[in-house]
Design a protein around this motif. Structure first.
Motif, PDB file in Angstrom:
ATOM      1  N   ILE A   1      -7.059   2.841  14.329  1.00  0.00           N
ATOM      2  CA  ILE A   1      -7.328   1.469  14.748  1.00  0.00           C
ATOM      3  C   ILE A   1      -8.514   0.894  13.982  1.00  0.00           C
ATOM      4  O   ILE A   1      -8.513  -0.282  13.591  1.00  0.00           O
ATOM      5  CB  ILE A   1      -7.590   1.412  16.268  1.00  0.00           C
ATOM      6  N   ALA A   2      -9.528   1.729  13.744  1.00  0.00           N
ATOM      7  CA  ALA A   2     -10.715   1.253  13.029  1.00  0.00           C
ATOM      8  C   ALA A   2     -10.394   0.874  11.588  1.00  0.00           C
ATOM      9  O   ALA A   2     -11.087   0.029  11.002  1.00  0.00           O
ATOM     10  CB  ALA A   2     -11.801   2.326  13.063  1.00  0.00           C
ATOM     11  N   ALA A   3      -9.364   1.475  11.001  1.00  0.00           N
ATOM     12  CA  ALA A   3      -8.997   1.173   9.620  1.00  0.00           C
ATOM     13  C   ALA A   3      -8.068  -0.025   9.495  1.00  0.00           C
ATOM     14  O   ALA A   3      -7.899  -0.563   8.401  1.00  0.00           O
ATOM     15  CB  ALA A   3      -8.342   2.392   8.973  1.00  0.00           C
ATOM     16  N   LEU A   4      -7.453  -0.445  10.606  1.00  0.00           N
ATOM     17  CA  LEU A   4      -6.545  -1.591  10.583  1.00  0.00           C
ATOM     18  C   LEU A   4      -7.329  -2.900  10.642  1.00  0.00           C
ATOM     19  O   LEU A   4      -8.487  -2.924  11.049  1.00  0.00           O
ATOM     20  CB  LEU A   4      -5.579  -1.510  11.770  1.00  0.00           C
ATOM     21  N   PRO A   5      -6.704  -4.010  10.239  1.00  0.00           N
ATOM     22  CA  PRO A   5      -7.368  -5.316  10.373  1.00  0.00           C
ATOM     23  C   PRO A   5      -7.720  -5.604  11.829  1.00  0.00           C
ATOM     24  O   PRO A   5      -7.094  -5.080  12.755  1.00  0.00           O
ATOM     25  CB  PRO A   5      -6.316  -6.295   9.845  1.00  0.00           C
TER      26      PRO A   5
ATOM     27  N   GLU B   1      -7.128   0.357   1.902  1.00  0.00           N
ATOM     28  CA  GLU B   1      -7.578  -0.405   0.742  1.00  0.00           C
ATOM     29  C   GLU B   1      -6.464  -0.614  -0.272  1.00  0.00           C
ATOM     30  O   GLU B   1      -6.488  -1.582  -1.039  1.00  0.00           O
ATOM     31  CB  GLU B   1      -8.754   0.310   0.073  1.00  0.00           C
ATOM     32  N   PHE B   2      -5.470   0.284  -0.303  1.00  0.00           N
ATOM     33  CA  PHE B   2      -4.369   0.177  -1.250  1.00  0.00           C
ATOM     34  C   PHE B   2      -3.176  -0.580  -0.661  1.00  0.00           C
ATOM     35  O   PHE B   2      -2.197  -0.807  -1.359  1.00  0.00           O
ATOM     36  CB  PHE B   2      -3.919   1.570  -1.702  1.00  0.00           C
ATOM     37  N   SER B   3      -3.259  -0.946   0.608  1.00  0.00           N
ATOM     38  CA  SER B   3      -2.140  -1.644   1.245  1.00  0.00           C
ATOM     39  C   SER B   3      -2.098  -3.093   0.769  1.00  0.00           C
ATOM     40  O   SER B   3      -3.103  -3.805   0.843  1.00  0.00           O
ATOM     41  CB  SER B   3      -2.294  -1.608   2.767  1.00  0.00           C
ATOM     42  N   PRO B   4      -0.956  -3.575   0.271  1.00  0.00           N
ATOM     43  CA  PRO B   4      -0.851  -4.976  -0.156  1.00  0.00           C
ATOM     44  C   PRO B   4      -1.094  -5.937   1.009  1.00  0.00           C
ATOM     45  O   PRO B   4      -0.762  -5.637   2.159  1.00  0.00           O
ATOM     46  CB  PRO B   4       0.585  -5.084  -0.677  1.00  0.00           C
ATOM     47  N   THR B   5      -1.643  -7.085   0.718  1.00  0.00           N
ATOM     48  CA  THR B   5      -1.917  -8.066   1.773  1.00  0.00           C
ATOM     49  C   THR B   5      -0.635  -8.638   2.365  1.00  0.00           C
ATOM     50  O   THR B   5      -0.660  -9.211   3.452  1.00  0.00           O
ATOM     51  CB  THR B   5      -2.773  -9.208   1.205  1.00  0.00           C
ATOM     52  N   SER B   6       0.487  -8.486   1.656  1.00  0.00           N
ATOM     53  CA  SER B   6       1.755  -9.006   2.168  1.00  0.00           C
ATOM     54  C   SER B   6       2.388  -8.082   3.202  1.00  0.00           C
ATOM     55  O   SER B   6       3.424  -8.417   3.787  1.00  0.00           O
ATOM     56  CB  SER B   6       2.734  -9.221   1.009  1.00  0.00           C
ATOM     57  N   ILE B   7       1.791  -6.914   3.450  1.00  0.00           N
ATOM     58  CA  ILE B   7       2.341  -5.944   4.386  1.00  0.00           C
ATOM     59  C   ILE B   7       1.483  -5.904   5.647  1.00  0.00           C
ATOM     60  O   ILE B   7       0.257  -5.796   5.563  1.00  0.00           O
ATOM     61  CB  ILE B   7       2.409  -4.536   3.752  1.00  0.00           C
ATOM     62  N   ALA B   8       2.144  -6.005   6.791  1.00  0.00           N
ATOM     63  CA  ALA B   8       1.451  -5.855   8.073  1.00  0.00           C
ATOM     64  C   ALA B   8       1.522  -4.383   8.481  1.00  0.00           C
ATOM     65  O   ALA B   8       2.600  -3.865   8.786  1.00  0.00           O
ATOM     66  CB  ALA B   8       2.084  -6.737   9.137  1.00  0.00           C
ATOM     67  N   VAL B   9       0.389  -3.699   8.459  1.00  0.00           N
ATOM     68  CA  VAL B   9       0.340  -2.274   8.780  1.00  0.00           C
ATOM     69  C   VAL B   9       0.317  -2.108  10.293  1.00  0.00           C
ATOM     70  O   VAL B   9      -0.671  -2.410  10.957  1.00  0.00           O
ATOM     71  CB  VAL B   9      -0.891  -1.611   8.153  1.00  0.00           C
ATOM     72  N   THR B  10       1.426  -1.650  10.859  1.00  0.00           N
ATOM     73  CA  THR B  10       1.538  -1.411  12.295  1.00  0.00           C
ATOM     74  C   THR B  10       2.167  -0.030  12.506  1.00  0.00           C
ATOM     75  O   THR B  10       3.385   0.095  12.676  1.00  0.00           O
ATOM     76  CB  THR B  10       2.400  -2.488  12.982  1.00  0.00           C
ATOM     77  N   PRO B  11       1.391   1.018  12.478  1.00  0.00           N
ATOM     78  CA  PRO B  11       1.936   2.382  12.585  1.00  0.00           C
ATOM     79  C   PRO B  11       2.622   2.626  13.925  1.00  0.00           C
ATOM     80  O   PRO B  11       2.207   2.104  14.967  1.00  0.00           O
ATOM     81  CB  PRO B  11       0.691   3.264  12.433  1.00  0.00           C
ATOM     82  N   ASP B  12       3.663   3.429  13.883  1.00  0.00           N
ATOM     83  CA  ASP B  12       4.360   3.845  15.100  1.00  0.00           C
ATOM     84  C   ASP B  12       3.582   4.982  15.755  1.00  0.00           C
ATOM     85  O   ASP B  12       3.100   5.888  15.069  1.00  0.00           O
ATOM     86  CB  ASP B  12       5.778   4.294  14.760  1.00  0.00           C
TER      87      ASP B  12
END
Length: 251
Positions: A54-58, A143-154
Protein backbone atom coordinates in the motif's frame (compact mmCIF):
# COMPACT_ATOMS: atom_id res chain seq x y z
CA UNK A 1 -1.41 -62.97 30.35
CA UNK A 2 0.18 -60.33 28.09
CA UNK A 3 1.95 -61.68 25.02
CA UNK A 4 3.76 -58.45 24.25
CA UNK A 5 7.54 -58.51 24.59
CA UNK A 6 9.52 -55.58 26.07
CA UNK A 7 10.47 -54.26 22.61
CA UNK A 8 6.82 -54.04 21.55
CA UNK A 9 5.85 -52.37 24.81
CA UNK A 10 8.65 -49.82 24.37
CA UNK A 11 7.58 -49.12 20.79
CA UNK A 12 3.95 -48.63 21.85
CA UNK A 13 4.98 -46.31 24.68
CA UNK A 14 6.97 -44.22 22.19
CA UNK A 15 3.96 -44.00 19.90
CA UNK A 16 1.78 -42.88 22.80
CA UNK A 17 4.38 -40.28 23.79
CA UNK A 18 4.59 -39.05 20.17
CA UNK A 19 0.80 -38.77 19.99
CA UNK A 20 0.69 -36.75 23.21
CA UNK A 21 3.41 -34.40 21.98
CA UNK A 22 1.64 -33.89 18.65
CA UNK A 23 -1.63 -33.16 20.46
CA UNK A 24 0.07 -30.63 22.73
CA UNK A 25 1.77 -28.95 19.77
CA UNK A 26 -1.53 -28.77 17.87
CA UNK A 27 -3.32 -27.30 20.89
CA UNK A 28 -0.62 -24.63 21.14
CA UNK A 29 -1.07 -23.68 17.47
CA UNK A 30 -4.86 -23.56 17.86
CA UNK A 31 -4.68 -21.38 20.99
CA UNK A 32 -2.31 -18.89 19.38
CA UNK A 33 -4.42 -18.75 16.20
CA UNK A 34 -7.64 -18.21 18.18
CA UNK A 35 -5.96 -15.44 20.18
CA UNK A 36 -4.89 -13.74 16.94
CA UNK A 37 -8.42 -13.99 15.57
CA UNK A 38 -9.74 -12.27 18.69
CA UNK A 39 -7.00 -9.63 18.71
CA UNK A 40 -5.93 -7.94 16.53
CA UNK A 41 -8.15 -9.91 14.15
CA UNK A 42 -7.58 -11.37 10.66
CA UNK A 43 -8.50 -8.16 8.79
CA UNK A 44 -6.07 -6.04 10.81
CA UNK A 45 -3.32 -8.65 10.42
CA UNK A 46 -3.75 -8.60 6.65
CA UNK A 47 -3.64 -4.78 6.70
CA UNK A 48 -0.25 -5.03 8.41
CA UNK A 49 0.99 -7.57 5.86
CA UNK A 50 -0.26 -5.39 3.00
CA UNK A 51 1.29 -2.17 4.35
CA UNK A 52 4.53 -2.38 2.28
CA UNK A 53 2.48 -2.74 -0.91
CA UNK A 54 0.00 0.00 0.00
CA UNK A 55 2.86 2.38 0.81
CA UNK A 56 4.29 1.88 -2.69
CA UNK A 57 0.97 2.54 -4.47
CA UNK A 58 -0.30 6.03 -5.36
CA UNK A 59 -2.15 7.83 -2.58
CA UNK A 60 -5.65 6.48 -2.08
CA UNK A 61 -5.04 3.25 -4.00
CA UNK A 62 -6.15 -0.09 -2.61
CA UNK A 63 -5.91 -3.75 -3.48
CA UNK A 64 -8.75 -5.66 -5.11
CA UNK A 65 -10.41 -9.01 -4.42
CA UNK A 66 -11.53 -10.89 -7.52
CA UNK A 67 -12.88 -13.91 -5.64
CA UNK A 68 -16.26 -13.94 -3.92
CA UNK A 69 -14.96 -15.26 -0.59
CA UNK A 70 -11.42 -13.90 -0.98
CA UNK A 71 -11.97 -10.98 1.45
CA UNK A 72 -12.74 -13.57 4.15
CA UNK A 73 -10.50 -16.45 3.13
CA UNK A 74 -7.24 -14.59 2.51
CA UNK A 75 -7.04 -12.87 5.95
CA UNK A 76 -7.85 -16.22 7.56
CA UNK A 77 -4.93 -17.84 5.71
CA UNK A 78 -2.60 -15.10 6.92
CA UNK A 79 -3.79 -15.56 10.50
CA UNK A 80 -3.26 -19.33 10.37
CA UNK A 81 0.25 -18.91 8.97
CA UNK A 82 1.15 -16.29 11.60
CA UNK A 83 -0.31 -18.49 14.34
CA UNK A 84 1.95 -21.35 13.30
CA UNK A 85 5.04 -19.12 13.22
CA UNK A 86 4.34 -17.68 16.67
CA UNK A 87 3.66 -21.15 18.08
CA UNK A 88 6.82 -22.56 16.51
CA UNK A 89 8.88 -22.37 19.75
CA UNK A 90 6.23 -24.43 21.54
CA UNK A 91 6.14 -26.96 18.68
CA UNK A 92 9.93 -27.26 18.71
CA UNK A 93 9.90 -27.68 22.49
CA UNK A 94 7.51 -30.63 22.14
CA UNK A 95 9.82 -32.13 19.52
CA UNK A 96 12.79 -31.63 21.83
CA UNK A 97 10.95 -33.13 24.81
CA UNK A 98 10.19 -36.23 22.72
CA UNK A 99 13.72 -36.93 21.49
CA UNK A 100 15.80 -35.61 24.43
CA UNK A 101 15.42 -38.66 26.76
CA UNK A 102 17.08 -40.90 24.19
CA UNK A 103 20.11 -38.68 23.60
CA UNK A 104 23.54 -38.68 25.22
CA UNK A 105 24.85 -35.52 26.85
CA UNK A 106 27.01 -34.56 23.88
CA UNK A 107 24.09 -35.23 21.50
CA UNK A 108 21.89 -32.89 23.52
CA UNK A 109 24.57 -30.24 23.15
CA UNK A 110 24.37 -30.90 19.41
CA UNK A 111 20.61 -30.93 18.86
CA UNK A 112 19.39 -28.17 21.19
CA UNK A 113 21.47 -25.32 19.67
CA UNK A 114 20.52 -26.43 16.15
CA UNK A 115 16.79 -26.48 16.93
CA UNK A 116 16.87 -23.09 18.65
CA UNK A 117 19.14 -21.39 16.13
CA UNK A 118 17.26 -22.72 13.11
CA UNK A 119 13.93 -21.40 14.41
CA UNK A 120 15.43 -18.01 15.31
CA UNK A 121 17.16 -17.74 11.94
CA UNK A 122 13.95 -18.58 10.08
CA UNK A 123 12.04 -15.88 11.94
CA UNK A 124 14.91 -13.45 11.32
CA UNK A 125 14.74 -14.20 7.61
CA UNK A 126 10.99 -13.54 7.49
CA UNK A 127 11.43 -10.29 9.45
CA UNK A 128 14.27 -9.18 7.17
CA UNK A 129 12.09 -9.83 4.13
CA UNK A 130 9.14 -7.87 5.53
CA UNK A 131 10.91 -4.89 7.07
CA UNK A 132 13.79 -4.42 4.64
CA UNK A 133 13.08 -6.10 1.30
CA UNK A 134 9.38 -5.57 0.59
CA UNK A 135 9.36 -1.78 0.82
CA UNK A 136 12.36 -1.41 -1.49
CA UNK A 137 11.14 -3.98 -3.99
CA UNK A 138 7.65 -2.51 -4.28
CA UNK A 139 8.94 1.06 -4.62
CA UNK A 140 11.44 -0.10 -7.23
CA UNK A 141 8.69 -1.82 -9.24
CA UNK A 142 6.33 1.16 -8.86
CA UNK A 143 8.92 3.48 -10.39
CA UNK A 144 8.92 1.40 -13.60
CA UNK A 145 5.12 1.23 -13.83
CA UNK A 146 3.77 3.32 -16.74
CA UNK A 147 1.46 6.17 -15.76
CA UNK A 148 -1.20 4.72 -18.08
CA UNK A 149 -1.53 1.64 -15.84
CA UNK A 150 -3.58 1.60 -12.64
CA UNK A 151 -1.72 -0.71 -10.25
CA UNK A 152 -4.35 -2.56 -8.21
CA UNK A 153 -2.89 -5.86 -6.97
CA UNK A 154 -5.17 -8.78 -6.20
CA UNK A 155 -5.07 -9.79 -2.53
CA UNK A 156 -4.69 -13.51 -3.29
CA UNK A 157 -1.80 -12.96 -5.69
CA UNK A 158 -0.18 -10.63 -3.19
CA UNK A 159 -0.50 -13.20 -0.42
CA UNK A 160 1.06 -15.91 -2.61
CA UNK A 161 3.94 -13.57 -3.43
CA UNK A 162 4.49 -12.59 0.21
CA UNK A 163 4.43 -16.16 1.48
CA UNK A 164 6.80 -17.42 -1.22
CA UNK A 165 9.24 -14.56 -0.56
CA UNK A 166 9.10 -15.03 3.21
CA UNK A 167 9.65 -18.77 2.80
CA UNK A 168 12.61 -18.13 0.49
CA UNK A 169 14.26 -15.70 2.90
CA UNK A 170 13.47 -17.89 5.92
CA UNK A 171 15.09 -20.87 4.22
CA UNK A 172 18.05 -18.75 3.10
CA UNK A 173 18.80 -17.71 6.65
CA UNK A 174 19.28 -21.41 7.50
CA UNK A 175 22.59 -21.42 5.59
CA UNK A 176 24.75 -21.25 8.77
CA UNK A 177 22.92 -24.26 10.20
CA UNK A 178 23.54 -26.22 6.99
CA UNK A 179 27.24 -25.33 7.06
CA UNK A 180 27.55 -26.35 10.71
CA UNK A 181 25.81 -29.69 10.09
CA UNK A 182 28.01 -30.49 7.08
CA UNK A 183 31.18 -29.80 9.06
CA UNK A 184 30.00 -31.48 12.28
CA UNK A 185 28.90 -34.67 10.51
CA UNK A 186 32.18 -34.81 8.62
CA UNK A 187 30.49 -34.67 5.22
CA UNK A 188 32.58 -31.71 4.08
CA UNK A 189 35.71 -30.29 5.67
CA UNK A 190 35.98 -26.66 6.67
CA UNK A 191 38.96 -26.19 4.36
CA UNK A 192 36.99 -27.57 1.41
CA UNK A 193 34.09 -25.18 2.09
CA UNK A 194 36.52 -22.28 2.12
CA UNK A 195 37.85 -23.43 -1.25
CA UNK A 196 34.28 -23.47 -2.56
CA UNK A 197 33.69 -19.83 -1.51
CA UNK A 198 33.74 -18.39 -5.08
CA UNK A 199 31.27 -21.01 -6.27
CA UNK A 200 29.02 -20.36 -3.26
CA UNK A 201 28.92 -16.65 -4.09
CA UNK A 202 27.99 -17.35 -7.70
CA UNK A 203 25.42 -19.92 -6.56
CA UNK A 204 23.88 -17.40 -4.17
CA UNK A 205 23.23 -14.97 -7.02
CA UNK A 206 21.87 -17.75 -9.23
CA UNK A 207 19.46 -18.90 -6.52
CA UNK A 208 18.41 -15.29 -5.86
CA UNK A 209 17.70 -14.78 -9.56
CA UNK A 210 15.49 -17.88 -9.59
CA UNK A 211 13.40 -17.41 -6.43
CA UNK A 212 12.99 -13.60 -6.43
CA UNK A 213 11.26 -11.22 -8.86
CA UNK A 214 13.33 -10.10 -11.86
CA UNK A 215 14.65 -6.94 -10.23
CA UNK A 216 18.09 -6.05 -8.97
CA UNK A 217 16.98 -4.96 -5.50
CA UNK A 218 15.38 -8.23 -4.40
CA UNK A 219 18.12 -10.35 -5.98
CA UNK A 220 20.90 -8.49 -4.17
CA UNK A 221 18.81 -8.47 -0.96
CA UNK A 222 18.76 -12.27 -1.02
CA UNK A 223 22.18 -13.08 -2.49
CA UNK A 224 24.31 -10.87 -0.24
CA UNK A 225 22.77 -12.12 3.07
CA UNK A 226 23.14 -15.69 1.78
CA UNK A 227 26.85 -15.14 1.21
CA UNK A 228 27.37 -13.40 4.56
CA UNK A 229 25.50 -16.17 6.38
CA UNK A 230 27.73 -18.73 4.67
CA UNK A 231 30.72 -16.85 6.08
CA UNK A 232 29.07 -16.86 9.50
CA UNK A 233 28.68 -20.64 9.26
CA UNK A 234 32.39 -20.97 8.51
CA UNK A 235 33.22 -18.96 11.63
CA UNK A 236 30.83 -20.78 13.96
CA UNK A 237 31.31 -24.39 12.81
CA UNK A 238 34.76 -24.98 14.42
CA UNK A 239 33.44 -23.74 17.78
CA UNK A 240 30.33 -25.89 17.48
CA UNK A 241 32.34 -28.99 16.57
CA UNK A 242 34.59 -28.52 19.59
CA UNK A 243 31.72 -28.00 22.04
CA UNK A 244 29.66 -30.99 20.85
CA UNK A 245 32.40 -33.60 20.67
CA UNK A 246 31.72 -36.95 22.27
CA UNK A 247 34.17 -38.12 24.98
CA UNK A 248 35.73 -40.71 22.66
CA UNK A 249 36.24 -38.04 19.99
CA UNK A 250 38.10 -35.84 22.49
CA UNK A 251 40.24 -38.78 23.50
Amino acid sequence: MSTENPAEETFISHLVELRDRLVKASIGIVLVTVALMIWPGPSHIYDIIAQPMIAALPAGSKMIATGVIAPFLVPMKVTLALGFILALPWVLYQLWAFIAPGLYAHEKRLVAPLVISSSLLFVAGVAFCYFFVFGRVFHFIAEFSPTSIAVTPDIENYLDFVMSMCLAFGATFEVPVVVVILVRMGLVSLAKLKEWRPYVIVGAFVIAAIVTPPDVVSQFSLAIPMWLLFELGLLVSPIFVKVTQAPEEKA
